[in-house]
Design an enzyme around this catalytic site. Structure first.
Site, PDB file in Angstrom:
ATOM      1  NE  ARG A 276     -69.308  51.496   2.099  1.00 16.54           N
ATOM      2  CZ  ARG A 276     -68.876  52.645   2.631  1.00 16.54           C
ATOM      3  NH1 ARG A 276     -69.179  51.805   4.180  1.00 16.54           N
ATOM      4  NH2 ARG A 276     -68.481  53.380   2.779  1.00 16.54           N
TER       5      ARG A 276
ATOM      6  CB  ALA B 206     -68.278  59.501   1.703  1.00 18.81           C
TER       7      ALA B 206
ATOM      8  CD  GLU C 287     -63.169  60.642   6.560  1.00 19.49           C
ATOM      9  OE1 GLU C 287     -63.245  59.075   6.179  1.00 19.49           O
ATOM     10  OE2 GLU C 287     -63.223  60.077   7.630  1.00 19.49           O
TER      11      GLU C 287
ATOM     12  CD  GLU D 286     -63.027  56.772   2.444  1.00 21.18           C
ATOM     13  OE1 GLU D 286     -63.323  56.918   1.367  1.00 21.18           O
ATOM     14  OE2 GLU D 286     -63.978  56.370   3.278  1.00 21.18           O
TER      15      GLU D 286
ATOM     16  CD  GLU E  76     -61.373  53.669   5.747  1.00 19.16           C
ATOM     17  OE1 GLU E  76     -60.561  53.563   6.423  1.00 19.16           O
ATOM     18  OE2 GLU E  76     -61.837  54.387   6.001  1.00 19.16           O
TER      19      GLU E  76
END
Length: 159
Positions: free
Chosen positions: A39, A51, A68, A72, A120
């Site tokens: 992040r 999320a 999602e 993910e 990701e």
């Protein structure tokens, strides 16, 4: 500009964002599936719930949550239950998130797996006993607000 209760007017910045969904995936052994991703705003990797944004026009939030989860974690949920809604930082943004509890997890078939790119690309996926994840919250190892709220809500719901 916002008029205060005393009549004074003050400037306020508001960030308008798409709303989001999050998923607390719990497997048959009571473990929660978390993702660890970079992040940039905090310049660190964070353990979080899967999320994403409600960025597909007309898509139902539950369907976004399923998408999602698939993208993910390479998982699908047999059941999805609304857990809670949050305003993430109402002092400066309208962004909200709806959190779901996902159970009856199954692996996505290899030919339907999502190719992860950008932030990701190096995402880690790991299962933790729910109690351990809750302990991570209180140790400051999970700090994403939606993840904290979702994990604590799931622990209460499943107790």
């Amino acid at each position: 500009m916002v008029r205060m209760p005393d009549g004074q007017v003050h400037p306020r910045d508001v960030v308008t964002k798409l709303h989001a969904v999050g998923v607390v995936p719990i497997d048959g052994e009571g473990r929660v599936v978390l993702v660890r991703q970079y992040r940039h705003a905090v310049r660190d990797y964070l353990w979080e719930l899967p999320a994403g944004l409600l960025d597909v026009d007309g898509e139902d939030p539950a369907d976004t949550a399923r998408r999602e989860l698939n993208e993910e974690t390479d998982l699908v949920a047999g059941s999805l239950e609304h857990l809670l809604d949050l305003h993430l930082s109402p002092g400066f943004t309208n962004e909200s998130i709806r959190i779901y509890l996902a159970r009856e997890l199954a692996d996505v078939h290899d030919d339907h797996r999502h190719v992860r790119v950008a932030e990701e690309a190096d995402m880690q996926v790991r299962r933790f006993p729910l109690r351990e994840a809750v302990d991570m919250v209180f140790k400051g190892e999970i700090t994403n607000a939606a993840s904290v709220a979702g994990l604590l809500a799931a622990a209460v719901r499943l107790a």
